[in-house]
Design a protein around this motif. Structure first.
Motif, PDB file in Angstrom:
ATOM      1  N   PRO A 170      43.239  40.297  41.885  1.00 55.83           N
ATOM      2  CA  PRO A 170      44.472  40.311  41.063  1.00 55.83           C
ATOM      3  C   PRO A 170      44.768  39.151  40.188  1.00 55.83           C
ATOM      4  N   PRO A 175      48.273  43.201  41.444  1.00 52.50           N
ATOM      5  CA  PRO A 175      47.286  44.385  41.547  1.00 52.50           C
ATOM      6  C   PRO A 175      47.352  45.362  40.098  1.00 52.50           C
ATOM      7  N   SER A 176      46.324  45.821  39.923  1.00 56.07           N
ATOM      8  CA  SER A 176      46.332  46.648  38.409  1.00 56.07           C
ATOM      9  C   SER A 176      45.157  47.760  38.878  1.00 56.07           C
ATOM     10  N   THR A 179      41.855  46.812  40.521  1.00 52.47           N
ATOM     11  CA  THR A 179      41.865  45.809  41.800  1.00 52.47           C
ATOM     12  C   THR A 179      41.807  46.535  42.968  1.00 52.47           C
TER      13      THR A 179
END
Length: 329
Positions: A170, A175-176, A179
């Protein structure tokens, strides 16, 4: 469950052709039963019954954070519309429910993922299969974490059909969509659990050298898209059989960008040379479904704004049809 991050499925989304009311001519829109997850108890399953709960994750905040093309938040509605006219090929006593959507109205991805985890646990506790409709691939962390929590110390296997590892560390925004598996690996390390992750369809040009290094350090098993192109499923089946022997249950996620662009144009990162959705892929997909070990499935990254002739939505709906048939048929 925090109702701020929940909404029932939109009115009118389950509509379509009607050939009659008899069991032999019914379509999904005539059989799907809505349920309001925050308040309603799921119908109790009898010993002879099976049930599937469709649950949307109407969120693409993780895609935005990952600098992708947003629009996947509209994916669950598009998948429902694409599924509505499927013919019913499962017995009348089997239950297909629509549990509504987890949403992310305030860019608080972490809270939306927590709501998703809670919803998944509720579905599993009632004995149903959660079949999730994405939404960005940030769906993985919320969904798989809910399965981990329900099964506690059992050795969960993770299967990801994807061009990408989703093992990014991340960045400043947190977070995305890229991730999820890195986050799960960190959770496993902290909780002293094994991390069993199999990635299928990986493209070298879609992952940095760092991601391949991280995959190696975490013991991730992976096979490239070329394994599907060669029309030889031997290596794929061997990898799946190994995972099935080491783990139970399984979390299965399909990122639609694993498929070739002409079949799946409606994704954030379309692949010119992705895998074909029939042939070897369907053999491998059905092999996993037939294992009886799948505890949760999701379809991720459908972006209706980028779709052409609803090709990607129809492909995702076809995968949903297969999963429902293997559970209820």
């Amino acid at each position: 469950m925090n109702t701020k991050y929940y909404q029932p499925a939109a009115d009118g989304v389950w509509t379509g052709r009607i050939d009659g009311s008899g069991s032999e001519v019914q379509r999904w829109h005539q059989r799907v039963q809505p349920v309001y997850l925050p308040e309603e108890a799921l119908p109790v399953l009898r010993p002879s019954q099976q049930g599937v709960v469709l649950l949307g994750f109407a969120c693409d905040e993780g895609v935005r954070r990952n600098k992708g093309r947003t629009g996947a938040a509209q994916g669950p509605a598009a998948l429902r519309r694409a599924c509505a006219n499927w013919p019913v090929h499962f017995p009348a006593q089997q239950l297909l429910l629509d549990g509504g959507d987890i949403i992310c109205p305030d860019q608080n991805l972490e809270a939306a993922q927590e709501a998703l985890s809670e919803a998944v646990q509720r579905v599993l506790q009632a004995g149903y299969l959660p079949l999730l409709l994405g939404g960005g691939h940030e769906i993985t962390y919320g969904h798989a974490r809910g399965i981990y929590r329900f099964f506690q110390q059992q050795a969960l296997g993770l299967v990801n059909f994807d061009a990408h590892f989703d093992l990014r560390i991340p960045g400043p925004e947190g977070p995305s969509s890229g991730t999820g598996f890195w986050q799960l690996a960190q959770d496993c390390r902290q909780q002293h659990r094994p991390f069993h992750y199999l990635a299928l369809g990986i493209q070298q040009h879609s992952n940095t050298a760092q991601l391949f290094r991280i995959a190696g350090e975490l013991g991730v098993q992976h096979l490239p898209a070329d394994a599907f192109h060669r029309q030889d499923s031997t290596a794929l089946n061997a990898a799946i059989d190994q995972l099935l022997q080491q783990t139970a249950p399984l979390y299965l996620t399909i990122d639609l960008d694993v498929f070739a662009g002409p079949f799946a144009p409606g994704v954030s990162a379309a692949a010119a040379n992705g895998i074909l959705p029939g042939g070897v892929f369907m053999e491998v997909y059905r092999r996993i479904l037939r294992s009886g070990q799948v505890a949760g499935i999701d379809i991720a990254e459908l972006n209706p704004a980028l779709d052409m002739d609803n090709r990607t939505a129809k492909l995702g709906a076809a995968l949903i049809f297969e999963a429902v048939m293997h559970r209820l048929g």
